[in-house]
Enzyme design. Structure first.
Site, short mmCIF file in Angstrom:
data_model
loop_
_atom_site.label_atom_id
_atom_site.label_comp_id
_atom_site.label_asym_id
_atom_site.label_seq_id
_atom_site.Cartn_x
_atom_site.Cartn_y
_atom_site.Cartn_z
N GLU A 80 -0.66 4.90 -0.62
CA GLU A 80 -1.44 6.17 -0.63
C GLU A 80 -0.41 7.67 -0.62
O GLU A 80 0.31 7.07 -0.03
CB GLU A 80 -1.99 6.13 0.07
CG GLU A 80 -3.54 5.00 -0.30
CD GLU A 80 -4.43 5.38 0.77
OE1 GLU A 80 -5.08 5.84 1.46
OE2 GLU A 80 -5.86 4.29 0.36
N TYR B 166 1.50 -1.03 -0.03
CA TYR B 166 0.16 -0.06 0.20
C TYR B 166 0.78 1.95 0.02
O TYR B 166 1.78 1.21 0.82
CB TYR B 166 -1.01 -0.25 1.15
CG TYR B 166 -2.14 -0.49 0.43
CD1 TYR B 166 -3.17 0.29 -0.15
CD2 TYR B 166 -3.15 -0.93 1.59
CE1 TYR B 166 -4.56 0.64 -0.72
CE2 TYR B 166 -4.61 -1.62 1.11
CZ TYR B 166 -5.00 -0.70 0.25
OH TYR B 166 -6.24 -1.03 -0.29
N ARG C 4 -0.87 -1.24 -18.73
CA ARG C 4 -2.88 -1.16 -18.65
C ARG C 4 -2.20 -0.01 -17.92
O ARG C 4 -2.02 -0.13 -16.88
CB ARG C 4 -3.00 -1.71 -18.33
CG ARG C 4 -4.43 -1.99 -18.90
CD ARG C 4 -5.59 -2.63 -18.77
NE ARG C 4 -5.16 -3.19 -20.39
CZ ARG C 4 -5.69 -3.00 -21.09
NH1 ARG C 4 -6.76 -1.63 -21.46
NH2 ARG C 4 -5.00 -3.08 -22.18
N LYS D 45 -1.56 2.70 -25.08
CA LYS D 45 -1.92 2.39 -26.50
C LYS D 45 -0.76 2.91 -27.07
O LYS D 45 -0.22 1.71 -26.62
CB LYS D 45 -2.93 4.17 -26.73
CG LYS D 45 -4.19 3.30 -25.88
CD LYS D 45 -5.69 4.39 -26.29
CE LYS D 45 -6.78 3.91 -25.68
NZ LYS D 45 -6.86 4.37 -24.16
N ASP E 58 -6.08 15.68 -23.68
CA ASP E 58 -6.04 14.01 -22.96
C ASP E 58 -5.91 12.81 -24.45
O ASP E 58 -6.72 13.02 -25.93
CB ASP E 58 -8.38 13.00 -23.51
CG ASP E 58 -8.16 11.78 -22.79
OD1 ASP E 58 -6.90 11.76 -23.23
OD2 ASP E 58 -8.78 11.14 -22.33
N THR F 9 -3.21 7.86 -20.45
CA THR F 9 -3.29 5.88 -20.93
C THR F 9 -1.41 5.90 -21.24
O THR F 9 -0.54 6.57 -22.30
CB THR F 9 -4.16 5.56 -21.45
OG1 THR F 9 -4.01 5.56 -23.19
CG2 THR F 9 -5.60 5.14 -21.36
N1 DSN Z 1 -11.02 2.27 -24.32
C1 DSN Z 1 -10.66 3.37 -25.46
C2 DSN Z 1 -10.01 2.90 -27.31
O1 DSN Z 1 -11.00 2.12 -27.29
O2 DSN Z 1 -10.64 4.22 -27.71
C3 DSN Z 1 -10.92 4.30 -24.85
O3 DSN Z 1 -10.67 4.50 -23.61
#
Ligand code: DSN
Length: 478
Positions: A66, A64, A279, A273, A241, A270
């Site tokens: 925090e 943990y 992730r 991607k 974003d 994120t």
């Molecule tokens: N789920 C993602 C996507 O496929 O674009 C975005 O949150």
């Protein structure tokens, strides 16, 4: 028989897991086999490196932590501090940001951290100050009502969902749509492109607290310098974003007006991607928002995931290497080759092409809904996802679009020739699929007819296309 380090690591891990619950070990092995066999065109997915994957399976998961580096609510966080500080340092260096917060567990979480940081920075609210000082579990119902009263309906202006915006930019199925009074800007119906004059007009009329840029299905670059000017003209905080295109920013394919970091007050992303990490999520900002952003946990986040922060540090270190820039450029080159191949074969593409990592096909030209096309392609070994197109008559469930992207196939090493072959396979499936009917004979938006022989033949060709580009060639499980 001796194995290289990666094979030994994954084989040993599976052996240990198999001794406890063999079905989990089998499912992990099956997932690798499935990923190896499928032509993965999901624009938001990728393949993280063995080092990134391995960094997640260890004792950090037990801890943990925090709080933030050096200011924890738990003792014994010295090693978590090391990896969190490393991940943040790599993120700052990679993106040229003053501050990086690497705890968010996902893109939605990163956006929530950003929203609360902006609210705390911009809105005078004693209830919010109180909420920030206490653990969420210690807030009473009255505290929450007061929070709601004082924060009121703050306004957010973001890109509309059917133009390619994201759910978390103020839409009803997500909490952002309940926290904010939201309005959207769309795209020009003739070109499919963002009309910056229209965005400026919407901002002047609506006067949002937050102007959001970023997308999950817009196949073009966004001029963040112009968006910042629009935000400044109405006193809005400018948030970007960059979840989908963070890898293109990291790889310096998007620079100048198209790099969000120097232009936005706050940037979220994120990490899994186009950035090709584990992730998770991340927030970048200047010093003025840093303190509020660092309150993300426990304000809106559960305890940090130190094993994932370790993996973020590994992946971000990889993204700082020169070969990542080459990878990022190849993502875009491949997307353009794929788009050109589809256009040459008569497909209709939203905006007529792409200048990022994704392509949005309007499959209504083939007489199909997105749902029918998605399933027919899947039957043929091609993994995509259906997506709304601007002003979509079929709504967000059936849709009229198929979104495809190249980050994953580019990681495997496929290039322009394979993209053209992929376009041929996709066109064959879409061209040979027809809309089906329901039990009553009425036209169906879900049912479709595709000769199984066509699906089988395309599936075989898709597999052949992948054969020279093995996924995780350094890992042998069997
Ligand atoms: N789920 C993602 C996507 O496929 O674009 C975005 O949150």
């Amino acid at each position: 028989m001796s194995h290289n380090a990666e094979s030994t690591a994954f084989r040993s891990a599976l052996e240990v897991i198999r001794a406890v619950e063999p079905r989990v070990a089998d499912a992990i092995g099956a997932e690798l086999a499935d990923q190896r066999e499928s032509l993965k065109l999901i624009a938001s997915e990728n393949y993280a490196s063995p080092a990134t994957l391995l960094a997640m399976g260890n004792w950090f998961s037990d801890k943990y932590a925090e709080g933030t580096v050096g200011r924890r609510f738990y003792a014994g966080c010295q090693n978590v501090d090391t990896v969190e500080a490393l991940a943040a340092e790599h993120a700052r260096e990679l993106f040229g940001a003053a501050h990086a917060y690497v705890q968010p567990h996902s893109g939605i979480d990163a956006n929530l951290v950003a929203f609360w940081a902006i609210l705390a920075d911009r809105v005078e609210s004693p209830a919010l100050k109180k909420a920030q000082k206490r653990h969420v579990n210690d807030l009473t119902e009255e505290d929450w009502f007061a929070l709601r009263r004082e924060l009121g309906d703050q306004r957010m202006l973001g890109m509309s969902l059917d133009a390619g915006g994201h759910l978390t930019h103020g839409f009803r199925p997500n909490i952002s749509g309940k926290m904010f009074d939201q309005r959207s800007y769309g795209t020009d119906p003739a070109t499919g492109l963002i009309d910056y004059d229209k965005v400026a007009e919407a901002a002047r009329e609506f006067r949002p607290l937050i102007l959001v840029a970023g997308y999950s299905a817009y196949p073009r670059k966004v001029n963040f310098r112009i968006m910042r000017e629009i935000a400044d003209s109405v006193g809005a905080t400018f948030m970007v974003d960059m979840a989908h295109f963070a890898g293109l920013v990291a790889g310096k394919v998007f620079t100048g007006d198209f790099d969000p970091v120097p232009h936005a007050h706050i940037v979220t992303t994120t990490t899994h991607k186009s950035l090709r990490g584990p992730r998770g999520g991340m927030v970048l900002c200047g010093p003025e928002l840093a303190d509020q952003v660092d309150r993300g946990c426990p304000m809106v986040l559960g305890g940090p995931l130190p094993h994932v922060m370790a993996a973020k540090a590994v992946a971000l270190a990889e993204a700082r290497r020169p070969d990542f820039a080459d990878y990022a450029q190849r993502i875009v080159d491949n997307a353009q080759a794929l788009a050109d191949g589809l256009l040459r074969r008569g497909a209709s593409l939203v905006t007529g092409g792409t200048d990022n990592h994704l392509v949005l096909i309007d499959v209504s030209g083939y007489g199909l809904t997105g749902r029918q096309a998605e399933q027919a392609l899947l039957d043929s070994g091609i993994v995509t996802n259906r997506n709304a197109v601007p002003q979509d008559p079929n709504g967000a469930w059936y849709t009229s679009g198929i979104r495809i992207g190249t980050p994953a196939l580019t990681t495997r090493g496929l290039g322009a020739a394979e993209m053209d072959a992929t376009a041929e396979l996709m066109h064959t499936v879409l061209d040979r699929t027809t809309a089906g009917t329901g039990p009553d004979g009425a036209p169906s938006k879900a049912k479709y007819v595709l000769d199984p022989a066509v699906a089988e033949s395309v599936g075989k060709q898709a597999a052949d296309l992948l054969t020279p580009f093995p996924l995780y060639p350094e890992v042998t499980l069997g």
